[in-house]
Design a protein around this motif. Structure first.
Motif, PDB file in Angstrom:
ATOM      1  N   ARG A 149       0.836  -1.203   0.000  1.00  0.00           N
ATOM      2  CA  ARG A 149       0.000   0.000   0.000  1.00  0.00           C
ATOM      3  C   ARG A 149       0.875   1.259   0.000  1.00  0.00           C
ATOM      4  O   ARG A 149       1.960   1.277   0.570  1.00  0.00           O
ATOM      5  N   GLN A 151       1.503   5.311   0.873  1.00  0.00           N
ATOM      6  CA  GLN A 151       1.148   6.260   1.920  1.00  0.00           C
ATOM      7  C   GLN A 151       1.938   7.549   1.750  1.00  0.00           C
ATOM      8  O   GLN A 151       3.068   7.545   1.249  1.00  0.00           O
ATOM      9  N   TRP A 179      -3.210   5.449  -4.667  1.00  0.00           N
ATOM     10  CA  TRP A 179      -3.232   6.144  -3.375  1.00  0.00           C
ATOM     11  C   TRP A 179      -4.355   7.175  -3.377  1.00  0.00           C
ATOM     12  O   TRP A 179      -4.551   7.916  -4.342  1.00  0.00           O
ATOM     13  N   ASP A 319      -7.228   1.765  -3.478  1.00  0.00           N
ATOM     14  CA  ASP A 319      -8.376   2.441  -2.879  1.00  0.00           C
ATOM     15  C   ASP A 319      -9.169   3.239  -3.899  1.00  0.00           C
ATOM     16  O   ASP A 319     -10.369   3.472  -3.721  1.00  0.00           O
TER      17      ASP A 319
END
Length: 388
Positions: A149, A151, A179, A319
């Motif tokens: 993921r 960030q 992201w 996402d």
């Protein structure tokens, strides 16, 4: 005199697209499943095309409003009221020749040659290239990749700002990483902009492609009157209009004459009959957008589940946006691998080297396609990965 060496240094420094290189290499091959560019497999629906053709047949082929025809700016106002819960007058909207031109004009409005703009990387390469051609220095702030993921480190973002920085380019949901900024992220970015007197160029083209439900968080949710934010957007992704090259800018009405002047000395406006198609997209296209999002959700799950199941791919379901940015264990030269993959499997992927700092070990796949095609691509890729 050598022809090339006599050209403008800024023109010469425009980089070849690492994505287009792959597309040109394999375009038109039999059995190809093209996941390399950011578009779906659906052509523009007839309710949009018919509106444009009706206007064309009616003779709407003359010079027109350079800020966009009033009816389209009103339709954009309704769209933002419906999807973002913000009542913005039509004077906030400016119709331009694609999302790319929206970025170019915003760059020209916000910064000058010798200035700097900060952006988050890996990133769609066109922003940084456009900045460089304009003489503006793009400064990459890498996102962190942990456990599949991506960030944002807010402290790293602020540390990347220098006295010459004029603006921050924030693309959320992000191409290529997926992201998606949280409301807290957006508040923190906005706080930096306020403290440092910076503009924000917000690219929220994928705002409706948000897989947690509802649209993604937007700067419109956290900004206040007077905040220095310009939004750039396009009709391409939501309404299957990539080839139309129609986009828009959302900016304070006080900037209106400046933006109109920049349009005048670039394209002098968007064809009126195309704008009539764009009105149909906004006013009658919500079901189409929902259908595209449902398609993307199904295909995202198919592709990511298959890749993760190989136990050789580092990625998680993004996402937001319409891409998976994947890292294959043992693959160090992604350009070479992308060429090899398209040769051996017929699946077109974009090499991560095209997306700047932080992308050199990744490849991007666009999953806004029929789930049957994506399932076939996933099977081919899984076999390829298993044989490495």
């Amino acid at each position: 005199m050598d022809i090339i060496n006599s050209l403008s240094p800024r023109a010469l420094q425009a980089p070849e697209s690492g994505i287009v290189e792959l597309v040109n290499y394999a375009r038109g091959r039999e059995g190809l499943i093209p996941l390399w560019v950011g578009e779906g497999d659906l052509s523009t629906p007839s309710f949009i095309s018919d509106a444009a053709m009706e206007a064309l047949r009616a003779g709407e082929t003359f010079y027109t409003w350079q800020r966009g025809i009033p009816e389209l700016r009103q339709a954009l106002s309704r769209y933002y009221d419906r999807h973002f819960g913000r009542s913005l007058s039509p004077e906030h909207f400016y119709v331009v020749g694609s999302g790319m031109q929206a970025i170019q004009l915003a760059l020209q409005a916000l910064a000058s040659a010798g200035d700097e703009m900060v952006y988050l990387s890996p990133s769609w390469p066109n922003f940084a290239a456009a900045a460089e051609i304009a003489g503006i220095r793009p400064l990459a702030v890498p996102l962190d990749f942990t456990g599949g993921r991506w960030q944002l480190d807010i402290a790293r973002l602020e540390a990347g700002i220098t006295p010459r920085t004029k603006a921050m380019f924030i693309n959320s949901p992000s191409n290529p990483t997926g992201w998606t900024a949280t409301h807290d992220d957006l508040r923190a970015i906005l706080a930096i902009a306020r403290k440092r007197g910076l503009w924000i160029m917000a690219d929220e083209i994928y705002a409706l492609y948000h897989y947690a439900g509802g649209r993604a968080p937007s700067f419109l949710d956290v900004m206040e009157e007077g905040d220095r934010i310009v939004f750039v957007n396009s009709f391409s992704k939501n309404w299957s209009m990539t080839g139309w090259r129609v986009g828009w800018i959302v900016a304070p009405p006080a900037m209106g004459q400046v933006i109109e002047n920049l349009v005048q000395y670039s394209t002098s406006g968007v064809a009126q009959f195309m704008q009539k198609g764009a009105i149909a997209a906004l006013d009658h296209g919500d079901d189409l957008v929902r259908s595209n999002i449902e398609k993307a959700t199904r295909s995202r799950d198919l592709l990511c589940d298959a890749l993760i199941a190989t136990n050789r791919v580092a990625t998680l379901k993004p996402d937001g946006a319409i891409y998976t940015f994947l890292k294959i264990d043992g693959v160090d030269d992604v350009r070479k691998a992308a060429l090899d993959i398209v040769d051996k499997t017929g699946v077109g992927l974009a090499p991560g080297t095209a997306f700047g700092e932080g992308g050199s070990l990744f490849m991007r796949a666009c999953f806004l396609r029929d789930s049957g095609q994506v399932a076939e691509a996933a099977e081919r890729l899984s076999r390829y990965i298993a044989a490495l």
